[in-house]
Structure formats: C-alpha cells, structure tokens
Write a protein that holds these residues in place. Structure first.
Motif, PDB file in Angstrom:
ATOM      1  N   SER A  12       0.817  -1.213   0.000  1.00  0.00           N
ATOM      2  CA  SER A  12       0.000   0.000   0.000  1.00  0.00           C
ATOM      3  C   SER A  12       0.856   1.271   0.000  1.00  0.00           C
ATOM      4  N   HIS A  40      -0.087  -8.751  -0.731  1.00  0.00           N
ATOM      5  CA  HIS A  40      -1.251  -8.606   0.148  1.00  0.00           C
ATOM      6  C   HIS A  40      -1.622  -9.906   0.848  1.00  0.00           C
ATOM      7  N   ARG A  47      -6.154  -3.949  -1.541  1.00  0.00           N
ATOM      8  CA  ARG A  47      -6.466  -2.528  -1.353  1.00  0.00           C
ATOM      9  C   ARG A  47      -6.556  -1.835  -2.709  1.00  0.00           C
ATOM     10  N   TYR A  50      -3.198  -0.786  -4.125  1.00  0.00           N
ATOM     11  CA  TYR A  50      -2.161  -1.821  -4.190  1.00  0.00           C
ATOM     12  C   TYR A  50      -1.209  -1.554  -5.354  1.00  0.00           C
ATOM     13  N   SER A 148      -1.627  -0.683   6.865  1.00  0.00           N
ATOM     14  CA  SER A 148      -2.543  -0.693   5.715  1.00  0.00           C
ATOM     15  C   SER A 148      -3.822  -1.497   5.881  1.00  0.00           C
TER      16      SER A 148
END
Length: 182
Positions: A12, A40, A47, A50, A148
């Motif tokens: 992130s 992730h 996200r 990303y 994040s």
C-alpha cells in the motif's frame, strides 16, 4: 536512540506516504519493518491503492536506516526489488540495555515466545492488531499493528520508541493508542 516500528504494509503506497510524514515528524534514527512488505496475501483484501513497485521506491529511500524481518507474505522475489535485507526470520536490537527481539509473529509470538530474559521486548506484527503489554513470563509484547490493513477495530498504526517510552500511535492522527515506560 529514536526508533520507528511498522508492519504489514501489504503493498500500500498510500499507507507508506502517511508513514513518511510520521518519519519526518519523529526524525527517528532507525526504522524497524516487521514484515509483510509487498504482497497482500491470500487472506487479505486487495487494497484499491495496491502498487508494490511504488512501495519499493518509497522504502528504498530509507535503506540505510531499516532493519527488516521476513513476514509470511514476503518472498525471495521481493528481495530482488528491495535494497535492504528482508529475508531474516528475526533480528535483535539492543537499546538502552534492553533487548528487542524483532520478528513478524507467524513463528515467534506471545503464544510461542523465544527464549528471552524478563523485560525483553518481543516486537512482532502479523495479527494486524496493535498490542503493548507485559506477559506472564515477564516479556513485553509489542505489536505496532498494520499500516494498511488494520484489524480488531483499530486504525492503521505504527510504533515509536524514544527515551525509554514505547508507544503505539495512530498512523492518521498521530494520537497515542498505547504506551509503556520501559
């Protein structure tokens, strides 16, 4: 020495931008990254921001000030991009006569602590839930949370140590969540 701790970035760049503002404000001597830098992971949501290549660029700026340990989502491919070592399962840091045992938390954690002296700090991420407490065995369990993907109803967070005080702080506001004088 002033030390800023962070964990579970998970690719992130927006979170790292906020973290850089906190780094500028605190002016730490050292940065400790407790794993899960770029990927992730299969259990975490992706996200909207990303972008691992952007995170690489942001963090490589601090390569001489970072001590990092490997998280369960980190791989050897990640190391090819990052200009600081991330593949160690743990590291230790001595500060103010106190040992900080640095690990991600998927192997060594409060439920499975390493053999350390009472008063040592077990610093780990992995759960994405900030924590700062003394365990029954006398170890101090410290988790800065996630920058994040926070869990447990907490905001994104990070840790900071200076003048014997260990803190967990909100990434967005900078407000204290937990603190302990060591």
């Amino acid at each position: 020495m002033k030390i800023l701790f962070f964990s579970d970035v998970h690719g992130s760049p927006d979170s790292v931008e906020q973290l850089v503002r906190r780094i500028d404000a605190h002016a730490p001597d050292h940065l400790v990254l407790l794993g899960d830098v770029l990927y992730h992971g299969p259990r975490n949501p992706l996200r909207p921001d990303y972008a691992p290549p952007r995170v690489v660029e942001q963090l490589n700026r601090f390569k001489r000030r970072i001590t990092a340990v490997r998280g369960n989502c980190d791989s050897e491919v990640d190391q090819m991009l990052l200009e600081f070592p991330i593949l160690s399962e743990y590291a230790t840091l001595l500060e103010g006569g106190r040992r900080f045992f640095l690990t991600h938390g998927h192997h060594w954690n409060p439920g499975n602590p390493p053999p350390l002296e009472r008063g040592s700090v077990l610093a780990c991420g992995h759960t994405h839930i900030p924590e700062l407490k003394t365990l029954e065995n006398g170890l101090i369990s410290f988790n800065p949370g996630s920058t994040s993907l926070p869990k447990g109803g907490f905001d994104p967070s990070y840790g900071f140590y200076a003048d014997g005080k260990l803190q967990v702080l909100s990434l967005e506001s900078g407000e204290e969540i937990f603190s302990m004088q060591l």
